[in-house]
Design an enzyme around this catalytic site. Structure first.
Site, PDB file in Angstrom:
ATOM      1  N   GLU A  10       0.812  -1.222   0.000  1.00 24.91           N
ATOM      2  CA  GLU A  10       0.000   0.000   0.000  1.00 24.91           C
ATOM      3  C   GLU A  10       0.839   1.262   0.000  1.00 24.91           C
ATOM      4  OE1 GLU A  10      -0.920  -2.589   1.603  1.00 24.91           O
ATOM      5  OE2 GLU A  10      -2.976  -2.917   0.964  1.00 24.91           O
ATOM      6  N   HIS A  20     -10.906  -4.921   9.995  1.00 28.98           N
ATOM      7  CA  HIS A  20     -11.596  -4.632   8.735  1.00 28.98           C
ATOM      8  C   HIS A  20     -12.768  -3.688   8.933  1.00 28.98           C
ATOM      9  CE1 HIS A  20      -9.388  -8.118   7.194  1.00 28.98           C
ATOM     10  NE2 HIS A  20      -9.624  -7.630   6.005  1.00 28.98           N
TER      11      HIS A  20
END
Lengths: 427, 407
Positions: free
Chosen positions: B143, B212
């Site tokens: 990322e 998440h």
């Protein structure tokens, strides 16, 4: 001058006498397994090549010793014009940085200032091969990269003084040199954070060629240090650059020290050039105190990139003559080590080469030095005379589209508030 | 002066299915959820396109615990049209993205699984086939590096749309987002623009676990130089996506995992939504309820109950999380004199906290009661369904808060 990496077991820093300083580095011994790897490597008899590992049969190799000697057959490596350009660029880098130190201690610039003395061969060797549309990404030690790329000494000095005439209007400072005109994409304070940006610039090159069908041969060079080579961003970008075959050159300016952390104390395998083949790109080691050797390696790497063959990792063994920054007392490094590298000063070496090979005489070189001295002095005068940024500059440039400051309680965009241009608006 | 009330009390199973409910179809579990998926039925119905607040879209989530949580959304006036086409929110995002990619060849997408896989939530489905592997780039799992790569590409002329597979993963890109994305335009003295769009799903889903289920808007809001918007309907999703891509500023577009299958009819003609404006969802007189993203639906469900009890709430979807649209919000406060903020962020340092401060600073004189803010609990989102329900604000709490404020 001899390089440190020659035959079998030798100490890192050159001659045998200095072996006491550091443990010797074993190079390409006949049979050993790669550090940290369970696979054994085939090392060919020629110590000039290094294969990744037998199973993969990668055509990509790491090269330890590309340019052994400056004189290859009877032809010289540079012409007179090229030689003078290189000399002038290195003198500019050195004089500028020396002047920075002076100005810092006189209170004209503040904060963290990192000087490049001693490493000029790397900047000059690579950047003088680039065109204006090629990009350069650097770290906080970026003054000389900006100068080599073509940013005027006035603009850099003004930026250091924090004046409006600086290349970033005084908003960046020593560690954030940017130039749209010369494609200097920074100047980054955190190590490693410029490498993905460089990867992005290289991606744009490839995109322009393949998607927009433009004629684009632009390459990007990312400069960073030995300390950065332990950072995740470095590895992530090596992977992507090799994967997408981006036109980028990763140049490691290995000056052996990350502030006070010796490269050998922080790195499991100190030979950074070896990390290139692990990702499928050539890894090259070169003597970074010799501008001509650097230039030869750079030519090959830049040509590779322009041809679309992908990235190269180049490790330049170099040294910084001053401390990490002007605030660093530089007490940890051994005086003998410093002396040894001072004897390998790249500027002295080039001067010797030019004179010995009758490419230039002392008078010509002296005149270049004088010219640069005047240039740097003039840059200081210009910076001194330039105005400080006004209050109105405070809120400009935060957003490219100042509507990003939003809508105020009165229904108008905040940027339409007259106080906005004065820099006193409430945002 | 302001009271921030946390969600407390037991979750109530809400079973108010009204007669207007239209059962569309059942959907299998969300893509991107790995093995061991549970069957999940998400039913959404299109609105009947009437202009008053009486039109409604219904979102019903049913899962194996047989807990019904209904949310009612009222269509904003501007979005309902008699012509138009119906689609789901992720399709609206895809449409917006595709239109912009058609319009400008410099727009490209990068992220994990955006290309061949079509995106974990199918937002980029089919785009790689149409535009090629370089324009819809499947990145490795890095990322920080690919966000930085997008920023470098933006500085040199492209307009990347960077997808975080889940917004939480962008925590790994925080270095690039804070230092480079937000700051480089300023530190370069205005020389380089960074027209990136960083988008991805966030928020509390269905038992996705703590990592998440993060709400990154509260972490990013302090970064100078970026804009943040949150979409909540297919109409504003497409509009905000297009506006974000066209904007010269770096924009972070927050989507929500549970809203991807919302269905709505959107106009055929091209439109964009203003990045800095808030959306009036339901005009009212008694109290201003400010919300965004998924909580909009909890609020609208509570609104139905409140209307039955005789209250007239004004519901505003703030949409622009940074900067706040203080004009729309201010006009509403001046009208109703009471403010309730309902958000999914944590109580500490969330968007609601900033909004409370902004309202108190700017509209103090117009308030008849302290600004109340309902936020999620300062708890890592638990896996267990019951616990997860108690961490987020439920419609019953909203009703109670309004009743309390309107005393």
């Amino acid at each position: 001058m001899a390089t440190s990496f020659s035959s079998a077991t030798i100490p890192l820093h050159g001659s045998q006498e200095n072996r006491l300083l550091l443990p010797p580095i074993r190079l390409a011994p006949s049979s050993s397994s790669f550090l940290g790897s369970t696979r054994s490597l085939t090392i060919p008899s020629s110590r000039r090549l290094y294969h990744a590992h037998a199973a993969r049969r990668s055509p990509v190799v790491g090269v330890q010793e590309v340019v052994k000697d400056k004189k290859i057959t009877n032809t010289l490596l540079i012409t007179k014009e090229e030689g003078l350009v290189l000399y002038e660029d290195m003198i500019l880098g050195r004089s500028f940085e020396d002047m920075c130190a002076q100005m810092y201690y006189r209170g004209k610039m503040f904060g963290f200032v990192h000087l490049y003395n001693g490493q000029e061969a790397v900047s000059t060797g690579f950047i003088k091969l680039l065109t204006q549309s090629d990009s350069v990404v650097s770290t906080y030690r970026d003054h000389v990269h900006a100068l080599s790329k073509g940013v005027s000494a006035r603009a850099v000095m003004s930026e250091l003084f924090g004046k409006v005439t600086g290349c970033c209007r005084g908003q960046g400072g020593s560690m954030h040199m940017f130039s749209k005109e010369h494609n200097v994409l920074g100047g980054f304070a955190f190590i490693g954070e410029g490498i993905p940006v460089a990867t992005g610039a290289a991606f744009t090159s490839k995109y322009k060629r393949e998607v927009l069908k433009q004629d684009c041969e632009d390459v990007t060079i990312a400069f960073f240090g030995d300390g950065t080579c332990n950072n995740g961003q470095f590895y992530e970008c090596l992977n992507m650059a090799a994967l997408y075959k981006l036109p980028i050159i990763f140049v490691v300016e290995n000056n052996l020290w990350a502030i006070g952390m010796s490269h050998l104390r922080s790195t499991s395998d100190p030979e950074i050039w070896k990390k290139g083949p692990a990702f499928g790109m050539p890894g090259v080691h070169v003597d970074g105190m010799d501008v001509l050797k650097v230039r030869e390696v750079a030519k090959e790497a830049v040509t590779r990139a322009r041809r679309g063959e992908g990235p190269t990792l180049v490790e330049c063994e170099t040294y910084r003559f001053r401390g990490h920054s002007l605030a660093d007392p530089d007490e940890l490094r051994d005086a003998a080590e410093k002396a040894k590298y001072a004897a390998r000063d790249p500027i002295t070496a080039l001067k010797k080469y030019l004179v010995e090979n009758k490419l230039a005489n002392e008078a010509e070189l002296k005149s270049i030095e004088k010219k640069i001295d005047e240039l740097v002095e003039e840059a200081v005068e210009f910076a001194d005379a330039s105005p400080q940024p006004g209050r109105s500059q405070l809120l400009e440039n935060v957003f490219a589209d100042p509507k990003g400051f939003g809508i105020g309680p009165d229904g108008r965009y905040r940027c339409e508030d007259p106080k906005f241009t004065e820099g006193t608006a409430q945002v | 002066m302001s009271a921030i009330i946390q969600g407390t009390g037991a979750a109530t199973a809400l079973t108010t299915l009204n007669s207007k409910k239209l059962v569309a179809r059942s959907r299998t579990s969300l893509p991107g959820v790995d093995a061991g998926r549970r069957k999940r039925c998400i039913v959404a119905a299109g609105s009947d396109a009437s202009k008053s607040f009486g039109s409604s879209s219904l979102l019903t989530l049913r899962h194996s615990h047989k807990l019904f949580a209904n949310a009612v959304a009222t269509k904003a006036d501007t979005s309902a049209t008699t012509t138009g086409h119906e689609l789901l929110l992720f399709e609206a995002l895809q449409e917006g993205l595709e239109e912009e990619m058609d319009r400008d060849p410099h727009v490209c997408v990068m992220g994990e699984d955006v290309g061949h896989y079509g995106g974990s939530y199918k937002v980029t489905k089919g785009l790689a086939d149409k535009f090629g592997d370089l324009r819809v780039l499947d990145t490795p799992i890095c990322e920080n590096a690919f966000t930085g790569m997008g920023i470098g590409a933006a500085m040199t002329g492209l307009r990347p749309v960077i997808e975080g597979m889940n917004m939480g993963f962008l925590l790994l890109a925080f270095n690039q987002i804070s230092n480079n994305c937000g700051m480089l335009h300023y530190t370069s003295g205005g020389q380089f623009t960074i027209p990136v769009v960083i988008r991805g799903p966030g928020g509390v889903g269905r038992q996705l676990g703590a990592e998440h289920s993060q709400r990154l808007e509260s972490y990013f809001q302090s970064i100078p130089g970026i804009q943040m918007v949150a979409c909540s309907t297919p109409y504003n999703a497409k509009g905000l996506m297009k506006a974000a891509i066209r904007s010269e500023n770096p924009v972070i577009l927050f989507e929500h995992v549970l809203l991807y299958n919302l269905k709505e009819k959107i106009p055929d003609e091209e439109y964009i939504c203003n990045l800095e404006e808030a959306e009036m969802v339901r005009p009212g007189e008694h109290i201003t309820i400010l919300t965004y993203s998924r909580m909009r639906y909890h609020v609208m469900q509570a609104a139905k109950t409140l209307v039955n009890k005789g209250y007239d709430p004004e519901v505003i979807d703030i949409r622009s999380l940074k900067p706040f649209d203080l004009y729309t919000i201010g006009n509403s406060v001046k009208k109703t004199h009471r403010v309730l903020i309902v958000e999914e962020c944590m109580r500490t340092g969330g968007i609601g906290a900033s909004l409370t401060a902004a309202i108190n600073e700017n509209f103090h004189d117009y308030l008849d009661a302290p600004v109340m803010c309902l936020s999620s609990q300062d708890v890592p989102t638990p896996y267990a369904g019951t616990l997860e329900e108690w961490t987020v604000v439920q419609p019953a709490q909203i009703v109670t808060a309004v009743e309390q404020l309107c005393q």
